[in-house]
Design an enzyme around this catalytic site. Sequence first.
Site, PDB file in Angstrom:
ATOM      1  N   ASP A 214     -45.660  22.089   5.914  1.00 18.98           N
ATOM      2  CA  ASP A 214     -45.831  23.279   5.092  1.00 18.98           C
ATOM      3  C   ASP A 214     -47.294  23.709   5.022  1.00 18.98           C
ATOM      4  O   ASP A 214     -48.144  22.949   4.549  1.00 18.98           O
ATOM      5  CB  ASP A 214     -45.307  22.988   3.676  1.00 18.98           C
ATOM      6  CG  ASP A 214     -45.488  24.154   2.727  1.00 18.98           C
ATOM      7  OD1 ASP A 214     -45.647  25.294   3.201  1.00 18.98           O
ATOM      8  OD2 ASP A 214     -45.445  23.921   1.509  1.00 18.98           O
TER       9      ASP A 214
ATOM     10  N   SER B 294     -43.437  26.114  -5.119  1.00 22.93           N
ATOM     11  CA  SER B 294     -44.398  27.107  -4.661  1.00 22.93           C
ATOM     12  C   SER B 294     -45.153  27.664  -5.863  1.00 22.93           C
ATOM     13  O   SER B 294     -45.674  26.891  -6.662  1.00 22.93           O
ATOM     14  CB  SER B 294     -43.710  28.202  -3.846  1.00 22.93           C
ATOM     15  OG  SER B 294     -44.657  28.927  -3.090  1.00 22.93           O
TER      16      SER B 294
ATOM     17  N   HIS C 171     -41.780  23.577   3.303  1.00 21.99           N
ATOM     18  CA  HIS C 171     -41.975  24.132   1.970  1.00 21.99           C
ATOM     19  C   HIS C 171     -40.803  23.824   1.043  1.00 21.99           C
ATOM     20  O   HIS C 171     -39.660  24.179   1.329  1.00 21.99           O
ATOM     21  CB  HIS C 171     -42.151  25.645   2.108  1.00 21.99           C
ATOM     22  CG  HIS C 171     -42.819  26.313   0.955  1.00 21.99           C
ATOM     23  ND1 HIS C 171     -44.075  25.984   0.543  1.00 21.99           N
ATOM     24  CD2 HIS C 171     -42.403  27.320   0.133  1.00 21.99           C
ATOM     25  CE1 HIS C 171     -44.424  26.755  -0.479  1.00 21.99           C
ATOM     26  NE2 HIS C 171     -43.421  27.568  -0.751  1.00 21.99           N
TER      27      HIS C 171
END
Length: 412
Positions: free
Chosen positions: A356, A91, A381
């Site tokens: 995601d 991320s 994710h």
Amino acid sequence: MCESKVLKGRFHCKFVSSIWVEYAIAKEHHAIMFLVEHRYYGKTQPTVDMSVENLQFLSSEQALADLAHFIVFAQEKYKLPDNKWIAIGGSYSGALAGWFRMKYPHLVTGAIATSAPVFAKLNFLEYLSVVRNSLSVSSSSCVTNIQQAVTQLENMLNTTDGRQTLKKMFKLCDDINITNTDDVANLYAVLAGNFEDVVQYNKDNRAFEGAAGTNITIDTLCGIMDKNTSSSALQRYADVNSLMLLTSKEKCQDFTYQKMVDGLRKVDWKSDAAAGGRQWTYQTCTEFGYYQTSDFKSQPFGHKFPLDFFVKQCQDIYDPKFNADLIGRGINRTNTNYGGYGIKVTNVVFPNGSIDPWHALGVVKSLSPDATAIFIDGTAHCANMYPPSSTDPAPLVQARATITKLIGKWVA
């Protein structure tokens, strides 16, 4: 560090253990592993508090410089003058890993930039587009039923009796003040968030972290919305909310705007805001945007939390000067500094999951033979960073194997 959602009351930032600890890559290459904490997060508190004046030293550039300083320090302390370094993140920290390889190629040999939102964007309306598409994969009627529920919600908000009924149905902590547009916007955003969070982490192997609700998937929520019962779509929408409250052990659903803003205004390191909410919100207001608005036309959650709603939060939490122009200039600087979608790097792999929503801001097609994208069908994710499971889909298994092979190539 993983994930970057806070403006609607949710902040996720945890990878103390991951696939890189559990898996054989480190052992295979006889690697030493370091987990470096980002300045202003966790116990790294370089200032007396989190006032706006003190937060000026919080940025991705500063974080990258910290990493560079750490490597030089570790090379000397642990006698590693010739060892090769691989940066790994998911991320936001995935973006940092890729940017670190670009900015400091003399210090790091390669990078794994998982679910990395390398393109900063003010209005991240694509987020709900991917959420809608991911829900549709589970059920063609799920999105339609959500849309019907939101329409019924809008109608009931127009009457006093309707608002009282909604308070009971959704177990709201406070009465709905229909004249307070910020409260109404936040209510819509919070209810949409029940689905956003589940989509984003759908079927990730997070149970080892002790995360709550890992058994709740897209299929779970669409199963509730598609129930063939006499209950209305709105009641089923409320049932989803009740499930999420139960999972998080909350007695009622907070939605009032002022409570949210007041919480994020706290500058003390001992406050709840110091868990990451105030810091990450500041970075979105100065560097990234990433605002998951309701501005995408064909998403089912209503259109009550537009871009202005998020810009207003920056101004109300920090200072009126944090307007759309200031945020936009920060975003332009970020993309100019790092390259956005056109980042120029070698020895970097960009894994992203098709489910995601963050893949919309990531690299999903290889930039060159040495800047490889891995688009993992059916995963969410940071899926490749979690420990492997016997139920992992074949594309995820293959993605991990490819990443392992690339690391071997880089350090050979």
